[in-house]
Design a protein around this motif. Structure first.
Motif, PDB file in Angstrom:
ATOM      1  N   UNK A  66     -23.828 -31.624  33.213  1.00  0.00           N
ATOM      2  CA  UNK A  66     -22.818 -32.588  33.642  1.00  0.00           C
ATOM      3  C   UNK A  66     -23.466 -33.926  33.993  1.00  0.00           C
ATOM      4  N   UNK A  67     -22.665 -34.957  33.960  1.00  0.00           N
ATOM      5  CA  UNK A  67     -23.138 -36.295  34.311  1.00  0.00           C
ATOM      6  C   UNK A  67     -22.918 -36.568  35.795  1.00  0.00           C
ATOM      7  N   UNK A  68     -23.933 -37.164  36.414  1.00  0.00           N
ATOM      8  CA  UNK A  68     -23.813 -37.626  37.786  1.00  0.00           C
ATOM      9  C   UNK A  68     -23.761 -39.141  37.850  1.00  0.00           C
ATOM     10  N   UNK A  69     -23.579 -39.666  39.036  1.00  0.00           N
ATOM     11  CA  UNK A  69     -23.516 -41.117  39.175  1.00  0.00           C
ATOM     12  C   UNK A  69     -24.835 -41.782  38.789  1.00  0.00           C
ATOM     13  N   UNK A  70     -25.956 -41.095  38.996  1.00  0.00           N
ATOM     14  CA  UNK A  70     -27.237 -41.703  38.644  1.00  0.00           C
ATOM     15  C   UNK A  70     -27.442 -41.746  37.135  1.00  0.00           C
ATOM     16  N   UNK A  71     -26.915 -40.769  36.418  1.00  0.00           N
ATOM     17  CA  UNK A  71     -26.979 -40.831  34.957  1.00  0.00           C
ATOM     18  C   UNK A  71     -26.068 -41.936  34.420  1.00  0.00           C
ATOM     19  N   UNK A 119     -29.605 -37.047  25.113  1.00  0.00           N
ATOM     20  CA  UNK A 119     -29.233 -36.127  26.194  1.00  0.00           C
ATOM     21  C   UNK A 119     -28.278 -36.802  27.174  1.00  0.00           C
ATOM     22  N   UNK A 120     -28.624 -38.006  27.609  1.00  0.00           N
ATOM     23  CA  UNK A 120     -27.775 -38.709  28.581  1.00  0.00           C
ATOM     24  C   UNK A 120     -26.396 -39.018  27.990  1.00  0.00           C
ATOM     25  N   UNK A 121     -26.354 -39.386  26.745  1.00  0.00           N
ATOM     26  CA  UNK A 121     -25.067 -39.708  26.121  1.00  0.00           C
ATOM     27  C   UNK A 121     -24.189 -38.469  25.908  1.00  0.00           C
ATOM     28  N   UNK A 122     -24.799 -37.293  25.852  1.00  0.00           N
ATOM     29  CA  UNK A 122     -24.047 -36.064  25.587  1.00  0.00           C
ATOM     30  C   UNK A 122     -23.569 -35.345  26.847  1.00  0.00           C
ATOM     31  N   UNK A 123     -23.874 -35.882  28.016  1.00  0.00           N
ATOM     32  CA  UNK A 123     -23.497 -35.217  29.259  1.00  0.00           C
ATOM     33  C   UNK A 123     -21.977 -35.137  29.401  1.00  0.00           C
ATOM     34  N   UNK A 124     -21.515 -34.010  29.942  1.00  0.00           N
ATOM     35  CA  UNK A 124     -20.085 -33.776  30.145  1.00  0.00           C
ATOM     36  C   UNK A 124     -19.640 -34.305  31.502  1.00  0.00           C
ATOM     37  N   UNK A 125     -18.375 -34.663  31.590  1.00  0.00           N
ATOM     38  CA  UNK A 125     -17.833 -35.185  32.850  1.00  0.00           C
ATOM     39  C   UNK A 125     -17.467 -34.062  33.824  1.00  0.00           C
ATOM     40  N   UNK A 126     -17.115 -32.906  33.320  1.00  0.00           N
ATOM     41  CA  UNK A 126     -16.787 -31.746  34.156  1.00  0.00           C
ATOM     42  C   UNK A 126     -16.839 -30.508  33.271  1.00  0.00           C
ATOM     43  N   UNK A 127     -16.754 -29.348  33.910  1.00  0.00           N
ATOM     44  CA  UNK A 127     -16.696 -28.083  33.184  1.00  0.00           C
ATOM     45  C   UNK A 127     -15.732 -27.170  33.936  1.00  0.00           C
ATOM     46  N   UNK A 128     -15.084 -26.291  33.225  1.00  0.00           N
ATOM     47  CA  UNK A 128     -14.111 -25.390  33.842  1.00  0.00           C
ATOM     48  C   UNK A 128     -14.243 -24.013  33.203  1.00  0.00           C
ATOM     49  N   UNK A 129     -14.190 -22.954  34.015  1.00  0.00           N
ATOM     50  CA  UNK A 129     -14.076 -21.604  33.488  1.00  0.00           C
ATOM     51  C   UNK A 129     -12.874 -20.923  34.128  1.00  0.00           C
TER      52      UNK A 129
END
Length: 210
Positions: A66-71, A119-129
């Motif tokens: 997932x992406x964080x604010x620092x990414x 890698x940085x460009x491919x980060x997801x905003x959230x994940x759900x299961x």
């Protein structure tokens, strides 16, 4: 039994990450690893942290990043935006780990490996299961998951951590550092301040073990 390992904010603490992975020993064929973002900044070995996570991603498609604010701030820096701000919030340690001498003038594309930028460009905003929602910082109450703004997903603190809102599923998050995990009926926070002298925390599901 399949497990999910959720790892909090790493912030360039490569040794802590490798020690944690050695301790949990995930089975990459059946287990899932979810990283909540903030892999970089403040700590000295951001480049090695990204190397380590890319290796895991190459071994298994069951690694979620997932992406964080620092990414997000790092991507702005690469794009030539808000450079001084990024360096001020811990980014100087990151660019130094990539060998930058003059981070305001040097071209990031000449210093940062292409696979890292991808890698940085491919980060997801959230994940759900089926049972949980995973996000870096938090969610805005009453707003559908697909409509959440990046201000809330990556940056929010007290407005989310103090909310008693039922999001439909328990939310697992990082970003807000505390000495111990934040445990509430509607959320669990696992940023335990590794870069500030605390520990790097992994939440093991469904066991609810830290």
């Amino acid at each position: 039994m399949e497990k999910t390992y959720v790892i909090g904010d790493i912030h360039g603490c490569h040794f802590a990450l490798t020690q944690l992975l050695e301790k949990i020993k995930p089975d990459l064929a059946k287990d899932r690893i979810i990283f909540l973002g903030d892999y970089i900044d403040r700590g000295p070995y951001s480049n090695l942290v990204i190397d380590e996570i890319i290796k895991l991603c190459d071994k298994s498609n069951r690694v979620i990043t997932l992406m964080g604010n620092h990414e997000q701030a790092f991507l702005d820096y690469i794009a030539g935006k808000n450079k001084e701000y990024y360096l001020m919030i811990g980014g100087l340690a990151t660019v130094q780990s990539y060998g930058f001498i003059d981070p305001l003038q040097e071209d990031p594309l000449q210093k940062i490996p292409p696979e890292h930028i991808q890698f940085f460009h491919n980060l997801l905003y959230y994940w759900e299961d089926d049972n949980y929602i995973y996000v870096h910082a938090g969610l805005q109450p009453g707003v559908h998951l697909t409509q959440q703004s990046t201000d809330w997903l990556f940056w929010v603190k007290e407005e989310f951590t103090e909310s008693q809102h039922d999001f439909g599923k328990r939310v697992i998050f990082g970003h807000t550092a505390s000495s111990e995990p934040i445990i509430a009926p509607n959320k669990i926070g696992i940023d335990t301040g590794a870069v500030f002298g605390g520990r790097l925390t992994c939440l093991v599901l469904p066991d609810l073990e830290f």
